[in-house]
Structures are given as C-alpha cells and as structure tokens.
Design a protein around this motif. Structure first.
Motif, PDB file in Angstrom:
ATOM      1  N   ASP A 100     -14.898   9.118   1.563  1.00 21.55           N
ATOM      2  CA  ASP A 100     -14.701   7.531   1.979  1.00 21.55           C
ATOM      3  C   ASP A 100     -13.314   7.632   3.049  1.00 21.55           C
ATOM      4  O   ASP A 100     -13.360   6.672   3.769  1.00 21.55           O
ATOM      5  CB  ASP A 100     -14.379   6.823   0.817  1.00 21.55           C
ATOM      6  N   GLN A 120      -6.995  -5.162  11.042  1.00 20.38           N
ATOM      7  CA  GLN A 120      -8.271  -4.240  10.350  1.00 20.38           C
ATOM      8  C   GLN A 120      -7.643  -3.012  10.205  1.00 20.38           C
ATOM      9  O   GLN A 120      -7.963  -2.102   9.376  1.00 20.38           O
ATOM     10  CB  GLN A 120      -9.575  -4.392  11.314  1.00 20.38           C
ATOM     11  N   VAL A 150      -7.342  -0.740   6.712  1.00 11.59           N
ATOM     12  CA  VAL A 150      -7.744   0.609   6.567  1.00 11.59           C
ATOM     13  C   VAL A 150      -6.814   1.840   6.208  1.00 11.59           C
ATOM     14  O   VAL A 150      -6.876   2.695   5.597  1.00 11.59           O
ATOM     15  CB  VAL A 150      -8.486   1.175   7.943  1.00 11.59           C
ATOM     16  N   LEU A 169     -14.517   8.450   6.568  1.00 14.64           N
ATOM     17  CA  LEU A 169     -14.992   7.395   7.077  1.00 14.64           C
ATOM     18  C   LEU A 169     -14.080   6.150   7.739  1.00 14.64           C
ATOM     19  O   LEU A 169     -14.257   5.691   8.668  1.00 14.64           O
ATOM     20  CB  LEU A 169     -16.031   6.658   6.244  1.00 14.64           C
ATOM     21  N   GLY A 170     -13.018   6.121   6.970  1.00 10.52           N
ATOM     22  CA  GLY A 170     -12.080   5.258   7.083  1.00 10.52           C
ATOM     23  C   GLY A 170     -11.424   5.511   8.610  1.00 10.52           C
ATOM     24  O   GLY A 170     -11.099   4.771   9.175  1.00 10.52           O
ATOM     25  N   LYS A 219     -13.474   4.731  11.192  1.00 12.23           N
ATOM     26  CA  LYS A 219     -13.237   3.361  11.673  1.00 12.23           C
ATOM     27  C   LYS A 219     -11.916   2.897  12.619  1.00 12.23           C
ATOM     28  O   LYS A 219     -12.026   2.096  13.269  1.00 12.23           O
ATOM     29  CB  LYS A 219     -13.266   2.525  10.323  1.00 12.23           C
ATOM     30  N   GLN A 242     -11.599  -0.481  20.609  1.00 16.20           N
ATOM     31  CA  GLN A 242     -12.043  -1.945  20.809  1.00 16.20           C
ATOM     32  C   GLN A 242     -10.586  -2.303  21.303  1.00 16.20           C
ATOM     33  O   GLN A 242     -10.556  -3.354  22.156  1.00 16.20           O
ATOM     34  CB  GLN A 242     -12.354  -2.639  19.354  1.00 16.20           C
ATOM     35  N   SER A 294     -12.755   3.698  16.122  1.00 20.15           N
ATOM     36  CA  SER A 294     -13.359   2.897  16.759  1.00 20.15           C
ATOM     37  C   SER A 294     -12.579   1.429  17.090  1.00 20.15           C
ATOM     38  O   SER A 294     -12.846   0.836  18.049  1.00 20.15           O
ATOM     39  CB  SER A 294     -14.575   2.325  15.905  1.00 20.15           C
ATOM     40  N   LEU A 295     -11.657   1.130  16.034  1.00 20.65           N
ATOM     41  CA  LEU A 295     -10.833  -0.042  16.265  1.00 20.65           C
ATOM     42  C   LEU A 295     -10.056   0.279  17.432  1.00 20.65           C
ATOM     43  O   LEU A 295      -9.574  -0.794  18.160  1.00 20.65           O
ATOM     44  CB  LEU A 295     -10.095  -0.544  14.996  1.00 20.65           C
TER      45      LEU A 295
END
Length: 251
Positions: A209, A65, A69, A212-213, A216, A223, A219-220
């Motif tokens: 955009d 992921q 991105v 926002l990437g 993300k 995780q 966030s990844l």
C-alpha cells in the motif's frame, strides 16, 4: 531556440472548461473574439486573474492530496516498525521454544499488549487499513493460547476483540471458537511460526500500500507540473496577443 506555444481558441475554451466545469461552459459558452490566430485577442473568459485563480486552486487541491498520501506513508512506516518489533520478539520466543514450548506467561502478555498498541494506533491514525481485522484475530489467537484475559496493575481489563460488546475494543471474555483456547501461558513452536507468518503477511500488505501511495504522489506531482505549464503557456500567449494589438494600434 525556444518556441512559444500559442493556444487556439478551442484550447483556451478547453482550459475554461477545466476551470469552470464542462456543463456550465457548454451551456453558456462565450464565443471567442477571433479565429485563434496569433494576432487574435484572447477570449474574454481567459483573463490573467481567472488563470491565476485556476492555477492556485489546482495547486492547493494537489497539495492537499499529497499531504494526505504522505501522512499515510508516515503511518505505514510507524506500523511496520511496531510490527517488526513484535516479529523480533516472536523470533526470540521461537529460539526459546526450540521444538517444544515457550512457557512464559509474562512474555505472552507482552506480545498481546504490543498488538493492542498497534491496533489502537491504527484505529486512530489509519482506520481504513484492511489489516486491522487480521491483527485483531491474531491478538485473540495469541491471548487464547497464551495468558488468557487478565486485569493489569492499572485495573485495565485485557480480553478479546472478537467477543467485545463494543467493536474495536479488547474487552471480550470469550475466545474465538476456532483457536487453541488452552490459556496456559505457553506458545508452541508451531504456533509461533504461524503467528510470525501472519505478521509478515500484514507487513507485506502495508508495504505494498505504501508503494502504491508513492506512485500516486508521482502522479500528483506530474499533475502539478501540467497545471503550472499550461497556465504559464496561456499567460504568455495572452501577453503576446495583447502586445501585437498594441503594436498595430501604435503604427
């Protein structure tokens, strides 16, 4: 002083659910061998091999992921750079036009060609970009008021996107009905301002955009850290419980 976290049987079962899916785990739940105390051995489904397989699977999925991105980020940078070059050209054209016209058919063709290049690259590398349609409309508006359709020195026909029989190509011969269709190789100062504003809005959308990437990606990465921390903690708990059992057997 470092505190060792000892997950309970319920927590271990929760990790098992994450590894194998709630539906499977709930349907064939394997009972814990103890009550979840520090001296209880770990449930048989939480083996070191299973934990490592889980962690590896999670990390590979997250890495995939992140790579997706980051590729999108690279595409956005390339698109913004190309659009920035066209904006610079339009700025020069505005200076030439002053309050009147920029009458240079070759410059019109250059603007149209650069837009075709941006659109073609975006179709290949970023086909879901929401700004593709806007760029095609802008190209057609510039061509309609600028050079009009033409065949270049390589025999390639350059026309409109809106009337192409094959969507996504600049092979149409008819201009959109709502634009200035003078095809006189000239751009007015007002038209140049409008074209520039459209491109500025496109660049702004691409930049949003991209932001926002990056959120993300953050966030990844979080995780990823969680997966490593949880696996390491439970592995330590398993080792501690096994050692306690060995110590009791040896006494």
């Amino acid at each position: 002083m470092t505190t060792t976290i000892h997950p309970t049987a319920a927590q271990q079962q929760a990790l098992y659910d994450m590894m194998n899916g709630d539906a499977v785990s709930n349907a064939t739940r394997i009972p814990a061998t103890g009550g979840g105390g520090e001296d209880d051995p770990p449930p048989v489904y939480l083996t070191p091999q299973a934990l490592m397989a889980y962690c590896q699977s999670q990390l590979q999925n997250i890495d995939g992921q992140v790579q997706t991105v980051m590729t999108q980020q690279q595409n956005a940078d390339s698109e913004q750079s190309a659009i920035g070059n066209i904006l610079a050209d339009l700025s020069n054209d505005a200076a030439v036009a002053g309050t009147g016209l920029m009458t240079d058919n070759d410059e019109c063709k250059s603007l149209e060609s650069k837009l075709e290049s941006v659109i073609t690259t975006m179709q290949k590398n970023d086909p879901t970009n929401s700004q593709l349609g806007t760029l095609e409309q802008l190209h057609d508006a510039i061509m309609a008021t600028g050079s009009g359709p033409y065949t270049d020195g390589n025999g390639v026909f350059h026309g409109f996107y809106c009337s192409a029989t094959q969507p996504g190509t600049f092979s149409g011969s008819q201009a959109p009905p709502t634009v200035n269709n003078s095809q006189d190789g000239a751009l007015s100062a007002a038209e140049i301002t409008g074209f520039s504003q459209t491109l500025t809005n496109v660049n702004s959308s691409i930049n949003q955009d991209a932001q926002l990437g990056m959120i993300k990606v953050q966030s990844l990465i979080s995780q990823q850290t969680t997966a490593i921390t949880l696996t390491t903690s439970i592995m330590q708990s398993i080792n501690d419980a096994t050692q306690k059992i060995a110590d009791k057997i040896g006494t």
